[in-house]
Design an enzyme around this catalytic site. Structure first.
Site, PDB file in Angstrom:
ATOM      1  CB  CYS A  53      37.603  43.115  41.970  1.00 20.29           C
ATOM      2  SG  CYS A  53      37.081  42.356  40.426  1.00 20.29           S
ATOM      3  CE  LYS A  76      40.859  38.735  43.499  1.00 14.98           C
ATOM      4  NZ  LYS A  76      40.211  38.354  42.294  1.00 14.98           N
TER       5      LYS A  76
END
Ligand code: SAJ
Length: 405
Positions: free
Chosen positions: A266, A212
């Site tokens: 993010c 990720k």
């Protein structure tokens, strides 16, 4: 379809709420948990407290069917899914890498809150984007609270959905799942296969965590390249949008778009997790972060210079309108937003108003409607919101959002 399994979703934000609503619509009995009373009450009325296309329909039907309730405390369930924020400590720097330190407080408190409710056979999932080692840390924390780890499964499956497309991507995207041991990986994969149409890819917890972070760092590096090109093009008096468009005609080149910086919880945060644990090895990842942050400083300088030139010519300081405050187009999310940082900085030294069609009020800033903003002397476009697409540029329009390319 009743699946006869219950899920306790901890954290009803941008990931937790869409996931909870989707699961409830797929037949899971969902007990959502959030510390924010306003969020809990809003959801229990079948409404939403965030802006995300289609989410309202999913939440409304989940709440009306009785399959989703929002609560302040966790309860016993078959599956626990933790989707809480993993920001960084704004006031702490890693001594070795001089980079921000991840703040795992929310993961720790969520783990402690669910620990007393865990029973043998349960599956505990961490979906929050996390530094490598966090899933194991969560398992250790459960063990400390008296949970027998050999009787449960613990795994990481990072969320990968793009704000603005969450409901579709939750179902369609491939999913990486990694457990703290083989049986945890298998249990987690079985759960995701029950509602994900994309491929469910099995690995271990550490690799899933790093996968990720790698995806978001890849995008950050690519955007940093675009932002560097935009500043070089400015020096060379070249149109950067035309430049990138031309280069992207090459079959193996795919440069992203420059902007006023990179924001959101993010991409502007996760690469620091790699830098923080990289022991000085994450040089390119770190430089990309710094380049993207620097782009916002560069934007501030550009506007200051334009204001100075205006004042020299007109004999009075200009009225400046900053167009867009969210971290990207057509959302209401101001987290780590470069547009908000730029506007706040400019507001300290210039006469600034701001337009943000997706937000009602921002402390410390004067929000106005589009028509009022258009009467300002200098218009600074920071975010390419759909509402701005019909606007017409004039001499004192400065476009950092690629609206008038
Ligand atoms: N941006 C640019 N130029 C571009 C694309 C984006 O400057 O060409 C800026 C945006 O304006 C924004 C920032 O980058 O400020 C991030 O926006 P984004 O749309 O690239 O990504 P996020 O943060 O909304 O979502 C990302 C996604 N990750 C990847 O695409 C690899 C999403 O799939 C993740 O699930 C999400 O991060 C997350 O939760 O980690």
């Amino acid at each position: 379809m009743e699946i006869n399994k219950s899920v306790c979703v901890v954290g009803l934000g941008y990931i937790g709420l869409p996931t909870a609503a989707l699961l409830a619509n797929r037949g899971f009995k969902v007990h959502g948990v959030d510390v924010d009373k306003h969020a809990v009450n809003t959801i229990n009325e079948g409404k939403i407290h965030i802006v995300e296309p289609e989410l309202d329909t999913f939440v409304n039907s989940a709440v009306n069917s009785g399959m989703l309730t929002a609560n302040l405390e966790p309860t016993a369930a078959d599956i626990f899914l933790v989707a809480v924020p993993t920001p960084f400590h704004h006031d702490q720097l890693n001594q070795v890498t001089n980079s921000p330190v991840p703040n795992l407080d929310y993961v720790i408190s969520a783990t402690r809150a669910i620990a007393p409710h865990i029973k043998p056979g349960n599956l505990v999932l961490l979906e929050s984007t996390s530094p490598v080692g966090t899933t194991q840390m969560m398992a250790d924390e459960l063990e400390k609270a008296g949970v027998d780890l050999s009787s449960i499964h613990v795994a990481h499956s990072p969320e990968r959905v793009l704000p603005g497309h969450i409901m579709r991507e939750l179902i369609e995207n491939d999913r990486v799942v990694g457990g703290i041991n083989e049986s945890s990986t298998l249990a987690a994969a079985e759960f995701y296969r029950s509602f994900v149409q994309g491929e469910v890819l099995e690995t271990n917890a550490k690799t899933a965590e790093m996968a990720k972070l790698t995806e978001n760092a890849f995008r950050d590096v690519n955007i940093a390249f675009a932002n560097e090109l935009s500043m070089l093009s400015d020096e060379m008096e070249i149109d950067v949008y035309e430049l990138i468009k031309l280069a992207n005609h090459h079959p193996r080149v795919n440069i992203l778009q420059p902007g006023c910086g990179v924001g959101g919880h993010c991409i502007s945060v996760d690469p620091w997790f790699i830098v923080n644990s990289g022991n000085g090895k994450a040089k390119m990842v770190e430089q990309a972060r710094r380049t993207n942050d620097y782009k916002s400083d560069w934007v501030i300088e550009k506007v200051k210079n334009a204001a100075l030139q205006f004042e020299n010519k007109q004999g009075r300081p200009p009225k400046v309108a900053c167009m867009g405050l969210a971290f990207k187009p057509d959302i209401d999310d101001l987290r780590e937003s470069p547009a908000l940082r730029i506007t706040t900085a400019l507001n300290k030294i210039l006469d600034v108003v701001a337009v943000e069609p997706n937000v009602e009020k921002v402390n410390g800033l004067k929000l106005v409607d589009e028509d009022t903003a258009k009467t300002a002397d200098i218009l600074v476009y920071l975010v390419a919101h759909k509402q701005f697409k019909t606007h017409v540029a004039h001499d004192l329009t400065i476009d950092f959002a690629g609206l008038f390319k």
